[in-house]
Each structure stands twice: as C-alpha cells, then as structure tokens.
Design a protein around this motif. Sequence first.
Motif, PDB file in Angstrom:
ATOM      1  N   ALA A 119       0.828  -1.199   0.000  1.00 22.36           N
ATOM      2  CA  ALA A 119       0.000   0.000   0.000  1.00 22.36           C
ATOM      3  C   ALA A 119       0.863   1.250   0.000  1.00 22.36           C
ATOM      4  N   ARG A 120       1.994   1.231   0.728  1.00 21.71           N
ATOM      5  CA  ARG A 120       2.876   2.398   0.756  1.00 21.71           C
ATOM      6  C   ARG A 120       3.459   2.662  -0.619  1.00 21.71           C
ATOM      7  N   ASP A 121       3.843   1.608  -1.306  1.00 24.72           N
ATOM      8  CA  ASP A 121       4.423   1.789  -2.636  1.00 24.72           C
ATOM      9  C   ASP A 121       3.399   2.381  -3.605  1.00 24.72           C
ATOM     10  N   ARG A 122       2.128   1.984  -3.448  1.00 24.48           N
ATOM     11  CA  ARG A 122       1.098   2.517  -4.343  1.00 24.48           C
ATOM     12  C   ARG A 122       0.807   3.985  -4.042  1.00 24.48           C
ATOM     13  N   ASP A 123       0.726   4.336  -2.765  1.00 22.43           N
ATOM     14  CA  ASP A 123       0.383   5.708  -2.415  1.00 22.43           C
ATOM     15  C   ASP A 123       0.977   6.036  -1.046  1.00 22.43           C
ATOM     16  N   PRO A 124       2.126   6.731  -1.018  1.00 21.58           N
ATOM     17  CA  PRO A 124       2.751   7.078   0.265  1.00 21.58           C
ATOM     18  C   PRO A 124       2.153   8.333   0.895  1.00 21.58           C
ATOM     19  N   VAL A 125       0.974   8.744   0.464  1.00 23.79           N
ATOM     20  CA  VAL A 125       0.373  10.005   0.896  1.00 23.79           C
ATOM     21  C   VAL A 125      -0.930   9.710   1.629  1.00 23.79           C
ATOM     22  N   THR A 126      -1.141  10.411   2.746  1.00 20.81           N
ATOM     23  CA  THR A 126      -2.404  10.362   3.469  1.00 20.81           C
ATOM     24  C   THR A 126      -2.917  11.786   3.625  1.00 20.81           C
ATOM     25  N   VAL A 127      -4.038  12.085   3.011  1.00 19.71           N
ATOM     26  CA  VAL A 127      -4.646  13.414   3.093  1.00 19.71           C
ATOM     27  C   VAL A 127      -5.940  13.299   3.893  1.00 19.71           C
ATOM     28  N   ILE A 128      -6.008  14.007   5.013  1.00 15.52           N
ATOM     29  CA  ILE A 128      -7.212  14.029   5.846  1.00 15.52           C
ATOM     30  C   ILE A 128      -8.045  15.236   5.426  1.00 15.52           C
ATOM     31  N   PRO A 129      -9.262  15.054   4.942  1.00 18.97           N
ATOM     32  CA  PRO A 129     -10.084  16.195   4.514  1.00 18.97           C
ATOM     33  C   PRO A 129     -10.289  17.171   5.659  1.00 18.97           C
ATOM     34  N   PRO A 130     -10.491  18.453   5.346  1.00 17.71           N
ATOM     35  CA  PRO A 130     -10.683  19.452   6.409  1.00 17.71           C
ATOM     36  C   PRO A 130     -11.795  19.077   7.381  1.00 17.71           C
ATOM     37  N   ALA A 131     -12.863  18.501   6.897  1.00 20.59           N
ATOM     38  CA  ALA A 131     -13.971  18.136   7.779  1.00 20.59           C
ATOM     39  C   ALA A 131     -13.726  16.828   8.516  1.00 20.59           C
ATOM     40  N   GLY A 132     -12.647  16.123   8.188  1.00 20.15           N
ATOM     41  CA  GLY A 132     -12.422  14.810   8.784  1.00 20.15           C
ATOM     42  C   GLY A 132     -11.316  14.756   9.806  1.00 20.15           C
ATOM     43  N   THR A 133     -10.674  15.884  10.092  1.00 20.58           N
ATOM     44  CA  THR A 133      -9.545  15.865  11.025  1.00 20.58           C
ATOM     45  C   THR A 133      -9.976  15.461  12.427  1.00 20.58           C
ATOM     46  N   ALA A 134     -11.097  16.009  12.899  1.00 17.84           N
ATOM     47  CA  ALA A 134     -11.563  15.682  14.249  1.00 17.84           C
ATOM     48  C   ALA A 134     -11.862  14.195  14.364  1.00 17.84           C
ATOM     49  N   ARG A 135     -12.511  13.615  13.360  1.00 13.19           N
ATOM     50  CA  ARG A 135     -12.817  12.186  13.377  1.00 13.19           C
ATOM     51  C   ARG A 135     -11.536  11.350  13.311  1.00 13.19           C
ATOM     52  N   PHE A 136     -10.571  11.801  12.522  1.00 13.21           N
ATOM     53  CA  PHE A 136      -9.287  11.099  12.415  1.00 13.21           C
ATOM     54  C   PHE A 136      -8.562  11.097  13.760  1.00 13.21           C
ATOM     55  N   LEU A 137      -8.525  12.241  14.430  1.00 15.04           N
ATOM     56  CA  LEU A 137      -7.848  12.319  15.724  1.00 15.04           C
ATOM     57  C   LEU A 137      -8.558  11.491  16.777  1.00 15.04           C
ATOM     58  N   ALA A 138      -9.887  11.511  16.758  1.00 16.25           N
ATOM     59  CA  ALA A 138     -10.644  10.814  17.799  1.00 16.25           C
ATOM     60  C   ALA A 138     -10.337   9.328  17.840  1.00 16.25           C
ATOM     61  N   ALA A 139      -9.971   8.736  16.728  1.00 21.92           N
ATOM     62  CA  ALA A 139      -9.696   7.297  16.676  1.00 21.92           C
ATOM     63  C   ALA A 139      -8.272   6.953  17.081  1.00 21.92           C
ATOM     64  N   GLN A 140      -7.402   7.951  17.271  1.00 24.31           N
ATOM     65  CA  GLN A 140      -6.006   7.668  17.593  1.00 24.31           C
ATOM     66  C   GLN A 140      -5.863   7.281  19.065  1.00 24.31           C
ATOM     67  N   PRO A 141      -4.962   6.350  19.393  1.00 25.81           N
ATOM     68  CA  PRO A 141      -4.740   5.999  20.808  1.00 25.81           C
ATOM     69  C   PRO A 141      -4.039   7.132  21.551  1.00 25.81           C
ATOM     70  N   VAL A 142      -4.215   7.202  22.854  1.00 30.25           N
ATOM     71  CA  VAL A 142      -3.603   8.276  23.646  1.00 30.25           C
ATOM     72  C   VAL A 142      -2.082   8.160  23.662  1.00 30.25           C
ATOM     73  N   SER A 143      -1.546   7.018  23.271  1.00 31.43           N
ATOM     74  CA  SER A 143      -0.089   6.860  23.252  1.00 31.43           C
ATOM     75  C   SER A 143       0.585   7.813  22.281  1.00 31.43           C
ATOM     76  N   VAL A 144      -0.157   8.375  21.299  1.00 31.12           N
ATOM     77  CA  VAL A 144       0.463   9.294  20.341  1.00 31.12           C
ATOM     78  C   VAL A 144       0.857  10.597  21.008  1.00 31.12           C
ATOM     79  N   LEU A 145       0.409  10.835  22.245  1.00 27.20           N
ATOM     80  CA  LEU A 145       0.770  12.052  22.968  1.00 27.20           C
ATOM     81  C   LEU A 145       2.153  11.958  23.594  1.00 27.20           C
ATOM     82  N   ALA A 146       2.755  10.762  23.572  1.00 33.54           N
ATOM     83  CA  ALA A 146       3.996  10.535  24.318  1.00 33.54           C
ATOM     84  C   ALA A 146       5.103  11.490  23.906  1.00 33.54           C
ATOM     85  N   ASP A 147       5.216  11.804  22.614  1.00 29.10           N
ATOM     86  CA  ASP A 147       6.321  12.634  22.133  1.00 29.10           C
ATOM     87  C   ASP A 147       5.917  14.089  21.914  1.00 29.10           C
ATOM     88  N   GLN A 148       4.712  14.466  22.299  1.00 23.48           N
ATOM     89  CA  GLN A 148       4.216  15.788  21.942  1.00 23.48           C
ATOM     90  C   GLN A 148       4.203  16.773  23.099  1.00 23.48           C
TER      91      GLN A 148
END
Length: 504
Positions: A119-148
């Motif tokens: 899948a990476r070789d076919r398309d190494p790009v991920t574009v989150i639509p402006p209206a979909g950012t909140a939904r995209f973030l909501a599904a992420q685990p809290v562990s992504v905060l570790a480095d932020q």
Amino acid sequence: MSARGLTAGQPSRVMVVSCPELRDPDQSAPDQSAEAARQHERVIATVTGFCPDVEVVEPGVCAFGARGPARYHGGEQALAARIAAAVTGLGVQARVGVADGLFAALLAARDSAARDSAARDRDPVTVIPPAGTARFLAAQPVSVLADQVLAGQDLAALLYRLGLRTLGDFAAVPARDVASRFGDAGERAHRLARGLGSRPLAPRPPPADLSVAREFDPPEPRAEPVVFAAKALAERLHDGLAARGLTCVRVQVLATWADGRESSRRWRHDGLLSAAAVADRVRWQLDGWRPAPADGVDGWRPAPADRAADHDQHAEGGVTVLRLVPDQVVRATGQQLALWGETVPGDRVARAAMRVQAMLGHEAVLRPVLGGGRNVPDQVTPTPFGDKREPRLAADRPWPGRVMGAAPGLVFPAAREAEVTDGAGQVVRVSGRCELSAAPARLAVRGEPPRRVTGWAGPWPLHERWWDPAAARRRARFQLVTDDGRAWLAVVQDGRWLVEAGYW
C-alpha cells in the motif's frame, strides 16, 4: 497561518514530509549518522523547492503550510505526490501527511508509514479532509501524545489506566477538569486531542539581542568542538529568554564557514526546546553539511570530485561563526507538576548537566539507556547526556534466559565479589544440573558486613556461546533478600559468587 510559518492556535492546513529511515540514525555508527544527516539536508532542499518556508520539526521530519503551495501545484494530493516522488528520487522513502494542524498532519504521515509495504508503494500520501480531522484524531490511541508534550509518556499511561484509551475519549473530558487534574501539560495534550494547537502562542519578532553567537579564530575544522560550543550557546540563549519571561519554540541555527558559505536552518519542536534539544539539532545540521570524513579525521573536508554533483554545499576551512537565533518565542507561563511530582528530568536538570559537561567534558555526565540482553549489565548503555544513542543490544528481541521481573535499580560498574554460605557456614555450591548443596543462609559482599538471607529465588541457568570454547560461559543467577531489607542479584560462575546488581 502566519506569514512566517506555522502557528499553534486555530489550525490551518499543514503538510508533513517524514522520512522514517532518517529519524533515528544509529548514533553509535558515526558514518551512518553523518550520511543520514546529509540525506536529511538533501530532503529539506528538495522540499524547499516546492515551498520556501519549510520548518524542520525534527531530524527526518519537516512541515509547511499547505494552502498556498497546494493551489499552485493543483491541490494537496497532487503536491504531496510530487514531493514524495522527488524525495524518493534521492533514494529516501518519504511519507506525506496533510491535515488541519501540525499534530494531525504528523499522525497522518505516521499513518501512511504504518500501512503495509504494498500500500505504501502505491500511495505514500495520506490526506485528511478538512472536515475529517476531528474524526481522524478521535480514533487515535492516547499513546500518540507521548512525544508531543512534556512528560507525555507518563500522561498517556495515566490516561490509559483511567479508561481514556483514545484521543476522542480524552477530548470529551471538560477542559476545566483537565486543567485541575493534569496541569499545563494536560491542557496542551487536551488541545491536541481536540484538534487545536498544543497551546495558544503569542509569536512576535524577538529583539536582535536575544541571539547568541560564538566566533572561532582560527576556524574550527572539527565537529565535536563546535557542537560542544553549541551547548553553551543554547544555555545562554535560554537564560536570556528566561530573564525576559519568554521561552523558545523555534530556533534558527546559522553556521558560517571560512570559505564564506553559510548553513541556515529553522528547527521547530511542538513544545519547548530545551538547551539539550537545541544542541542536538545543531549537531544534526552540521553533520548534514559535512562530507564523509577523509583519512579517519572528524572534520569538514572537501569531497571527492565525483561527489560534487550530489553534494554541492561542502564547506572548507572549518566553522568561523555559530549563531543561534530565537526565531519564534512565546510567553513563559510556567509549569505545573503532576499530582505525584515530575518523573522526567526537566530543563533545569538539563542545564545543570550541561554546566558539569562544560567544566569536566562531554562524557562527564552519563545517563543509562535501557536495552536488551540476557545479563543485567548488558542491558544498560551509558550515554553522554544530550546524545541520542541506541542501546548496544535491541530491547525488542526475546532474549531467552534473561531474569524476568522488575529490573534492578542499581547495577554495579563491576561485579562485586561475594560469598554465600549455608547454615553450617559452608559455601553454597551449584552443580551442573543446577542443584544446590544447601539453602543460602548468609551473604557476605566485599566491603560490607555479612547479612542473614531471609528469602531467595533461583537458580536461573544461562549457558552462553556454547559453540565457541574461548567465549563460552555457564552461569546461575539468584535473587537474595537480606535482613536489612535489600535484595541482591547474585551469580555463580566458575565456582565463584558475584553480586551484579541490587533491587533498591
């Protein structure tokens, strides 16, 4: 989006270019690390060709405002695909993420890297639509905060234990409750979870006298003295900012060589750049401008003629001036410690450590880096403070034969001689079948009075490198608890008792 770059208030469209293979170079292999830094510089130069205002988030990751460049290049998807193709042409795999805000764009780029290779070789790009950012973030685990955020790893672990498993769960908690329970770090993490910046910034052009510089006369041809000087400069930079109630979010590093060439790069961290972090970025930037060392000498030397085409920014004669400029500053609002205190070294500790290094040398202050291994001494790699170095042995391997359970709190630099005796005063022996001659009753460690053994566990046998007679060794490990409340990790090897670590 400000005229000069990214802000941390209401998010705008941000594009992140991430090269995973350049993010964590092997610091124990200087040649590989320097080559990764040079590749990083080529990547930044390539991305700058599409947008001149590029901010370096960390080694191997850069970001820029996507709205204007995307319009010029036919949209975000088209621009991201062109950048990914251009970076791939350099021999570096790129992952591109586009979303509202820097944090979401970083996760989008990581999401691109997490897909399977086909899948990476076919398309190494991920574009989150402006209206979909909140939904995209909501599904992420809290562990992504570790480095932020500061102490983000501890915060993420605490949120998980409280039942807040995703960013959506955390975002649903009222902001007032987050502030009262988790303090300033929790507030910044909560803003990230809601799709906002980590904190409201008040960017303003800093006065010119906030920059710090060091001149080298004669020019310094070696890398290490320049990086060592960068630590002292970073110290002065932070002291000057602190005296004005400010702190630095983005810093510009300018290095001038004797031949007149100049390296300029702005480094950004979505949080507060510590003095140690500034020094790390100076090292990375200078390595990016340094060709491969010639004759085993660590310095900046002319590159061979056949390399001039792919590395046209070599500098000769050494560095004459190193300057640090606080390109983006914010008001210092202080820091509220966690409920049970701070568990990670803060910037004050980093400054004290670097003062000691300035007086006694770079390797005068070491920190333990935990890794893998079957024996406890092998699991600790002493690393100079401020350096990012991988442990000698990878921690993600099975390591059969290692002692399970909690790691000892104290590992002796050299195993201490000891004697373990039974109730009759005879030395406890261990047979080839790991049978004990008697139960341990007393432990006598060299330099300490004998202690009564109140509990013990083991033996755990280990037969290493049995195929190599010169390096083969057999050991049996024990955990011993003495009447003073301390627990010891002891080993029997070649009939001798040794104490390697303590559980206190």
